[in-house]
Design an enzyme around this catalytic site. Structure first.
Site, PDB file in Angstrom:
ATOM      1  CB  SER A 118      -0.947  -0.048   1.204  1.00  0.00           C
ATOM      2  OG  SER A 118      -1.967   0.917   1.101  1.00  0.00           O
ATOM      3  CG  ASP A 242      -7.224  -2.682  -3.464  1.00  0.00           C
ATOM      4  OD1 ASP A 242      -7.787  -2.053  -2.558  1.00  0.00           O
ATOM      5  OD2 ASP A 242      -5.988  -2.842  -3.523  1.00  0.00           O
ATOM      6  CG  HIS A 270      -5.517  -2.420   0.132  1.00  0.00           C
ATOM      7  ND1 HIS A 270      -5.091  -1.969  -1.105  1.00  0.00           N
ATOM      8  CD2 HIS A 270      -4.796  -1.711   1.060  1.00  0.00           C
ATOM      9  CE1 HIS A 270      -4.166  -1.047  -0.943  1.00  0.00           C
ATOM     10  NE2 HIS A 270      -3.958  -0.865   0.356  1.00  0.00           N
TER      11      HIS A 270
END
Length: 288
Positions: A118, A242, A270
């Site tokens: 991320s 996502d 995610h």
């Protein structure tokens, strides 16, 4: 060369004892843990927002026979030294990139394989731009250079300004409630509630004030202009469905990196390193 807050120059060298003290301070500050093949090339794992190094436990065994595994927590997360948190330093992703570079310098590592989840994907990119010799390649899991839509440039990030401001307001008013609501949405995989529970618990272990500042820094960052500057090859791992980094964002990252590969995973949500570790490992092994 910089170690923590100390700058080393030819006229201001550190004695060996002082250097070791600084290095140990950094390793303690970020709760650095080493595993895997001693003397092997290094693979460094960097967690995402509200998480810590424990999130990598399903991936690291697959690479431990080949790589020296390096795990750490950003300051303010996991078992890092909370007293080291500085609101000014961590008011941009650059502060977190410096954390990463401090750890690599303390361990005297170069040409590492960096695995970032991320927001750590962009943190790794910033660090690689700043000190290219430290990196051999980047593995970006669910990256986003900008979460906010930019209508003027035709860019879709997945969020409107009112969405992000509402998210921050919710964190302010009821952080625990926000955590229990948002974590399952971020994780996806509603048929496996234990995954959402784990992310909820991870969020709840993070100091709310630190979490809010990191969320603001993350969600209002814009690293689109940095992507063409990344000096090493990259792997972009994109999940299906996502909500944080939609497919269009992953393809944007791939298109704007100088040298990258793109893999669309069948994993949803995610956090494929938790929900689909075998598929994630297979994609990484095809690249590393």
């Amino acid at each position: 060369m910089t170690l923590g807050s100390l700058t080393l120059t030819a006229s201001n060298p550190l004695r060996r004892s002082d250097r070791l003290r600084v290095e140990m301070s950094i390793l303690s500050r970020n709760h650095v843990q080493l595993a895997g093949r001693e003397g092997g090339p290094a693979m460094v794992f960097a967690h995402g927002f509200g998480c810590d190094q424990s999130m990598w436990r399903y991936l690291t065994p697959a690479f431990a026979d080949r790589y020296r595994i390096v795990l750490f927590d950003y300051v303010g997360h996991g078992k890092s030294e909370l007293a080291a948190y500085d609101r000014e330093r961590y008011d941009s992703l650059g502060g977190y990139a410096q954390d990463l570079l401090d750890v690599l310098a303390a361990l005297e590592l170069e040409s590492v394989v960096f695995v970032g989840h991320s927001v750590s994907s962009m943190i790794g990119a910033l660090a690689a731009i700043q000190e290219p010799h430290r990196f051999e390649s980047l593995v970006m899991i669910g990256p986003s250079p900008r979460y906010l839509d930019d209508d003027s440039a035709g860019y879709v990030g997945g969020f409107r300004a009112e969405d992000l401001n509402g998210l921050l307001d919710s964190m302010d008013s009821n952080y625990l409630g926000w955590s229990s609501t948002m974590a399952p949405v971020i994780m996806g995989n509603g048929d496996r509630p234990e995954l959402g529970d784990e992310l909820t618990n991870s969020f709840c272990r993070t100091d709310p004030a630190i979490a809010r500042q990191f969320a603001r820094v993350t969600f209002f960052s814009d690293n689109r202009a940095d992507l063409p500057k990344v000096p090493v090859r990259s792997l972009v791992l994109q999940c299906t469905a996502d909500v944080i980094a939609p497919e269009v964002v992953g393809r944007y990252v791939h298109a704007h990196l100088p040298e990258s590969e793109y893999v669309l995973l069948s994993a949803t949500g995610h956090c494929p390193h938790l929900s689909a570790p075998a598929e994630t490992i297979a994609a990484m092994q095809g690249f590393c």
